[in-house]
Enzyme design. Structure first.
Site, PDB file in Angstrom:
ATOM      1  N   HIS A  28     -13.194  12.560   0.461  1.00  8.55           N
ATOM      2  CA  HIS A  28     -11.889  12.904   1.058  1.00  8.55           C
ATOM      3  C   HIS A  28     -11.367  11.764   1.946  1.00  8.55           C
ATOM      4  CE1 HIS A  28     -12.950  17.086  -0.099  1.00  8.55           C
ATOM      5  NE2 HIS A  28     -14.154  16.739   0.338  1.00  8.55           N
TER       6      HIS A  28
ATOM      7  N   SER B  19       4.670 -12.864   5.015  1.00  5.55           N
ATOM      8  CA  SER B  19       5.991 -12.250   5.145  1.00  5.55           C
ATOM      9  C   SER B  19       7.021 -13.320   5.455  1.00  5.55           C
ATOM     10  CB  SER B  19       5.935 -11.221   6.274  1.00  5.55           C
ATOM     11  OG  SER B  19       7.214 -11.027   6.815  1.00  5.55           O
TER      12      SER B  19
ATOM     13  N   LYS C 166       1.674 -12.124   9.154  1.00  4.18           N
ATOM     14  CA  LYS C 166       1.235 -11.250   8.071  1.00  4.18           C
ATOM     15  C   LYS C 166       0.415 -11.940   6.984  1.00  4.18           C
ATOM     16  CE  LYS C 166       1.914  -7.570   7.244  1.00  4.18           C
ATOM     17  NZ  LYS C 166       2.855  -6.690   6.565  1.00  4.18           N
TER      18      LYS C 166
ATOM     19  N   GLU D   6      -1.602  -5.169  -4.993  1.00  2.00           N
ATOM     20  CA  GLU D   6      -0.513  -4.178  -5.070  1.00  2.00           C
ATOM     21  C   GLU D   6       0.162  -4.238  -6.439  1.00  2.00           C
ATOM     22  OE1 GLU D   6       1.454  -3.802  -0.790  1.00  2.00           O
ATOM     23  OE2 GLU D   6       1.124  -5.868  -1.363  1.00  2.00           O
TER      24      GLU D   6
END
Ligand code: ARG
Length: 490
Positions: A151, A272, A278, A285
């Site tokens: 979980h 970024s 970043k 992704e």
């Protein structure tokens, strides 16, 4: 070229563009020419065309094969016609004999099987490399504790090696599925012609052998109508895609500050345009997203073939780019993931720290009460649950738990204390001892992991040997075919 007899020379340009498969067909050009070589050779050997004609055709095909250039004018419809048109330019009217006892229907099925064969092998090769990386990380991290999750809540301690092996064994099944699909892909449909075979005395088995196939597709209608030879690898690839996405997702999570389990290499990360601090896991992704297309492609493929009456229908042409898309997505994604994983830096300290402070070894304590105190597991579970609830409420960390606290919990549940010593309690709650105790097959203790790695290595060696055998058979067949064509072409 085809139309003159029945339809007249001219064709509407928009119709031609709309129906042409030439944009995709560059991917099967090589296979198409090799297929034509094998076919011409067989026609000549069986006396269906004269030897001289066969030689001229082979010489022309060889030239086209070497240059790999054919006109991609949509008016030609597809690669089969484009090659034949080019052959006419090379050798004149004799070119017209090549299509004896053949149809574009069996030709395209042949080309697609040859494409699928190569792509399955290429993806398998990439997968083997990924498996090697997973085994290497496992070998180096048999004693690197990390939390195992259910979980997405910390559940029980495991090791990085054990976690990576979980992915290893799941990808091993992907390899098996691809191998299995390959057996049914690797059959030649040639000789089926349009759908009903031919009255010419062809030799289908000979052509299959020349092209490195292990046999032929028996029924001539089935040979041109069926595409389950693509549905099957596409299904295997959709499953592989889903498996990849789970590892990609974990790495995305693990690379966050919240987890902090892994640092991806700078070269394989993005930043970024506005936030200079970043570091983003973009490739993972993209991977997580791109696998969606592999799932979608499978759905498209099924929808496209469903309820098509036998035998060939032009609908089938729409399946080819869909299949190729999945082959390309998976090959690129598997390869990318290997590079990301092999350059990633795992944060051992952080992984270990997340195992402490969260009662991950509570199950061990319950097991101990079962073994040493003769309690039913359910009762032990209740006592330890009570103990943890009390500690959490009072803000007491696991290393501060005392035998008295355990006795208090036992008194509540079974009305008597358990009398464990401090040492016994510490031993039960120790991270190292918990992991070391998990000796069952496939479990995280270092010796069990060691054995699992050995079995994994043996399995990979078998996969590799079979893959090399498949690749070698195709390569040798093509080499022998080209050699014979060169000899006959003079
Ligand atoms: N381009 C076609 C395809 O991909 C080749 C077969 C064409 N056959 C036909 N009867 N029009 O399916």
């Amino acid at each position: 070229m085809l139309r003159e007899g029945r339809l007249g020379k001219s064709v509407d340009a928009e119709f031609a563009r709309y129906t042409s498969s030439l944009a995709f067909d560059r991917n099967i050009l090589e296979y198409d020419i090799l297929g034509s070589m094998a076919h011409a050779l067989m026609l000549g050997r069986r006396g269906i065309i004269q030897e001289e004609e066969m030689k001229r055709i082979l010489a022309g095909l060889l030239k086209i094969y070497r240059s790999r250039s054919v006109s991609l004018d949509h008016a030609l419809e597809d690669v089969h016609v484009a090659v034949e048109a080019r052959l006419f330019e090379e050798i004149g009217e004799t070119a017209g004999k090549l299509h004896t006892a053949r149809s574009r229907n069996d030709q395209v099925a042949l080309d697609l099987r040859m494409l699928a064969r190569d792509r399955i092998n290429r993806i398998s090769r990439a997968l083997l490399a990924l498996e090697e990386v997973l085994l290497k990380i496992s070998g180096e991290n048999k004693e690197t504790p990390m939390p195992g999750y259910t979980h997405l809540q910390r559940a029980q301690p495991t090791t990085l090696a054990h976690h990576m092996l979980a992915h290893f064994w799941s990808f091993a099944r992907d390899l098996e599925r691809l191998e299995d699909a390959y057996r049914r892909v690797n059959l030649s449909p040639l000789g089926a012609c349009a759908l009903a075979g031919t009255s010419f005395p062809i030799d289908r088995t000979e052509v299959a052998r020349l092209l490195g196939f292990s046999g032929i597709v028996e029924n001539s209608q089935d040979a041109v109508a069926s595409r389950d030879f693509l549905l099957e690898p596409l299904s295997a690839l959709a499953i592989l895609a889903v498996n990849l996405s789970r590892l990609a997702e974990e790495l995305i999570l693990w690379s966050t500050a919240e987890f902090g389990f892994v640092e991806l290499s700078d070269e394989l990360s993005s930043t970024s345009s506005i936030m200079p601090q970043k570091k983003n896991p973009d490739a993972l992704e993209i991977m997580r997203a791109r696998v969606a297309r592999a799932i979608g492609n499978l759905t498209s493929a099924f929808a496209l073939v469903k309820a098509l009456p036998l035998a060939y229908n032009r609908d089938l042409q729409e399946l080819s780019p869909v299949a190729l898309d999945s082959f390309e997505i998976l090959e690129a994604s598997v390869s990318m993931l290997s590079r990301i994983l092999s350059t990633a830096e795992f944060k051992h300290e952080r992984m270990r720290a997340t195992c402490e402070g969260d009662f991950l070894t509570a199950t061990e304590l319950a097991d101990y009460l079962v073994r040493e105190k003769g309690l039913a597991f359910r009762t032990a579970h209740r006592i330890v649950g009570r103990l943890v609830a009390g500690a959490v409420k009072a803000g007491i960390s696991p290393d501060k738990i005392t035998p008295e606290m355990l006795d208090d919990a036992a008194l509540e549940v079974i009305g008597k204390p358990l009398g464990l010593s401090k040492e016994e309690l510490e031993c039960c709650l120790s991270l190292e001892k918990s992991i070391a105790g998990k000796r069952s097959t496939g479990a995280p203790s270092p010796p069990a992991v060691e054995e699992s790695i050995s079995r994994g290595e043996a399995k990979l060696a078998e996969f590799r040997a079979r893959l090399e055998d498949r690749e070698r058979k195709v390569k040798e067949a093509f080499e022998a075919l080209l050699k014979e064509v060169e000899r006959l072409a003079g």
